[in-house]
Design a protein around this motif. Structure first.
Motif, PDB file in Angstrom:
ATOM      1  N   TYR A   1      42.286   5.759  26.608  1.00  0.00           N
ATOM      2  CA  TYR A   1      41.035   5.482  25.893  1.00  0.00           C
ATOM      3  C   TYR A   1      40.084   4.643  26.754  1.00  0.00           C
ATOM      4  O   TYR A   1      38.882   4.908  26.800  1.00  0.00           O
ATOM      5  CB  TYR A   1      41.319   4.771  24.569  1.00  0.00           C
ATOM      6  N   GLY A   2      40.624   3.655  27.427  1.00  0.00           N
ATOM      7  CA  GLY A   2      39.798   2.823  28.308  1.00  0.00           C
ATOM      8  C   GLY A   2      39.249   3.612  29.483  1.00  0.00           C
ATOM      9  O   GLY A   2      38.112   3.407  29.907  1.00  0.00           O
ATOM     10  N   LYS A   3      40.056   4.514  30.017  1.00  0.00           N
ATOM     11  CA  LYS A   3      39.599   5.321  31.147  1.00  0.00           C
ATOM     12  C   LYS A   3      38.445   6.218  30.739  1.00  0.00           C
ATOM     13  O   LYS A   3      37.505   6.421  31.514  1.00  0.00           O
ATOM     14  CB  LYS A   3      40.750   6.152  31.716  1.00  0.00           C
ATOM     15  N   ASP A   4      38.481   6.727  29.510  1.00  0.00           N
ATOM     16  CA  ASP A   4      37.398   7.591  29.041  1.00  0.00           C
ATOM     17  C   ASP A   4      36.054   6.880  29.093  1.00  0.00           C
ATOM     18  O   ASP A   4      35.040   7.470  29.504  1.00  0.00           O
ATOM     19  CB  ASP A   4      37.675   8.093  27.620  1.00  0.00           C
ATOM     20  N   SER A   5      36.003   5.615  28.706  1.00  0.00           N
ATOM     21  CA  SER A   5      34.724   4.895  28.726  1.00  0.00           C
ATOM     22  C   SER A   5      34.261   4.636  30.166  1.00  0.00           C
ATOM     23  O   SER A   5      33.059   4.686  30.445  1.00  0.00           O
ATOM     24  CB  SER A   5      34.804   3.597  27.924  1.00  0.00           C
ATOM     25  N   VAL A   6      35.199   4.406  31.078  1.00  0.00           N
ATOM     26  CA  VAL A   6      34.840   4.233  32.493  1.00  0.00           C
ATOM     27  C   VAL A   6      34.280   5.544  33.044  1.00  0.00           C
ATOM     28  O   VAL A   6      33.253   5.549  33.737  1.00  0.00           O
ATOM     29  CB  VAL A   6      36.054   3.757  33.318  1.00  0.00           C
ATOM     30  N   GLU A   7      34.926   6.651  32.721  1.00  0.00           N
ATOM     31  CA  GLU A   7      34.451   7.960  33.179  1.00  0.00           C
ATOM     32  C   GLU A   7      33.008   8.201  32.742  1.00  0.00           C
ATOM     33  O   GLU A   7      32.179   8.662  33.543  1.00  0.00           O
ATOM     34  CB  GLU A   7      35.343   9.066  32.608  1.00  0.00           C
TER      35      GLU A   7
ATOM     36  N   MET B   1      37.042   6.376  41.548  1.00  0.00           N
ATOM     37  CA  MET B   1      37.933   6.782  40.455  1.00  0.00           C
ATOM     38  C   MET B   1      39.327   7.111  40.978  1.00  0.00           C
ATOM     39  O   MET B   1      40.322   6.757  40.351  1.00  0.00           O
ATOM     40  CB  MET B   1      37.352   7.976  39.698  1.00  0.00           C
ATOM     41  N   LEU B   2      39.412   7.785  42.110  1.00  0.00           N
ATOM     42  CA  LEU B   2      40.711   8.161  42.658  1.00  0.00           C
ATOM     43  C   LEU B   2      41.448   6.966  43.260  1.00  0.00           C
ATOM     44  O   LEU B   2      42.681   6.951  43.286  1.00  0.00           O
ATOM     45  CB  LEU B   2      40.555   9.266  43.702  1.00  0.00           C
ATOM     46  N   THR B   3      40.711   5.978  43.720  1.00  0.00           N
ATOM     47  CA  THR B   3      41.353   4.780  44.271  1.00  0.00           C
ATOM     48  C   THR B   3      41.931   3.933  43.155  1.00  0.00           C
ATOM     49  O   THR B   3      43.094   3.538  43.198  1.00  0.00           O
ATOM     50  CB  THR B   3      40.355   3.966  45.112  1.00  0.00           C
ATOM     51  N   ASP B   4      41.108   3.631  42.142  1.00  0.00           N
ATOM     52  CA  ASP B   4      41.571   2.821  41.006  1.00  0.00           C
ATOM     53  C   ASP B   4      40.487   2.827  39.945  1.00  0.00           C
ATOM     54  O   ASP B   4      39.502   2.094  40.048  1.00  0.00           O
ATOM     55  CB  ASP B   4      41.868   1.389  41.446  1.00  0.00           C
TER      56      ASP B   4
END
Length: 176
Positions: free
Chosen positions: A135-141, A162-165
């Protein structure tokens, strides 16, 4: 019988052959040892899920691809495809919790940033649990895509971040 889809270096051209031929009886699925590590969570194991690019998405094409509202829906794989990968990924990653609903079959490099839609090297079962989760990754995306489309970050820099961290992508790009 569930279909076993390899997560390792199978070129897309051979994926259909792997889908057609690699069948594992359900009785054996629980005896398979994990082949991917959870050590990098909330990131996937880079040996199993390094990410993969969609060659149709470049800096020159973002105006007709990722920056078009609804574009990712036109390339998103079916849930029957991603559920087969998720089921196998839960085994590959050795998750104790095997409930499919506790994971999102996530594009490590998001579709909205030019990730490959169906490449198993770009898909993994990301947990819903934990502080840094699906869920947190979705907001970063979403924030990173918005920055790319607004010209605040290049596509390449966003993909690298994104691929690094993904947990540090916004700060690395100076947008968060």
């Amino acid at each position: 019988m569930p279909v076993t889809i390899p997560r390792f270096a199978a070129p897309i051209a051979t994926l259909s052959l792997a889908l057609a031929c690699a069948v594992t009886p359900a009785a054996h699925a629980s005896t398979v040892t994990s082949t991917c590590s959870q050590a990098d969570l909330p990131l996937p194991d880079p040996a199993c899920t390094p990410g993969a690019l969609n060659p149709d998405v470049t800096q020159a094409t973002i105006g007709s691809t990722i920056c078009v509202s609804g574009w990712t829906a036109t390339i998103r794989p079916s849930t029957s495809y991603t559920n087969a990968l998720k089921r196998q990924g839960i085994v590959d990653y050795g998750y104790r919790d095997t409930s499919m609903s506790d994971y999102e079959e996530d594009h490590f490099l998001p579709l909205e940033l030019g990730g490959a839609p169906k490449d198993p090297k770009n898909l993994w079962p990301e947990p819903h649990s934990g502080d840094e989760n699906a869920y947190g990754k979705d907001s970063v995306e979403n924030a990173v895509k918005k920055a790319v489309c607004a010209g605040q970050a290049s596509l390449s820099d966003a993909q690298d971040a994104m691929l690094t961290d993904w947990t540090t992508a916004e700060s690395v790009l100076g947008i968060g």
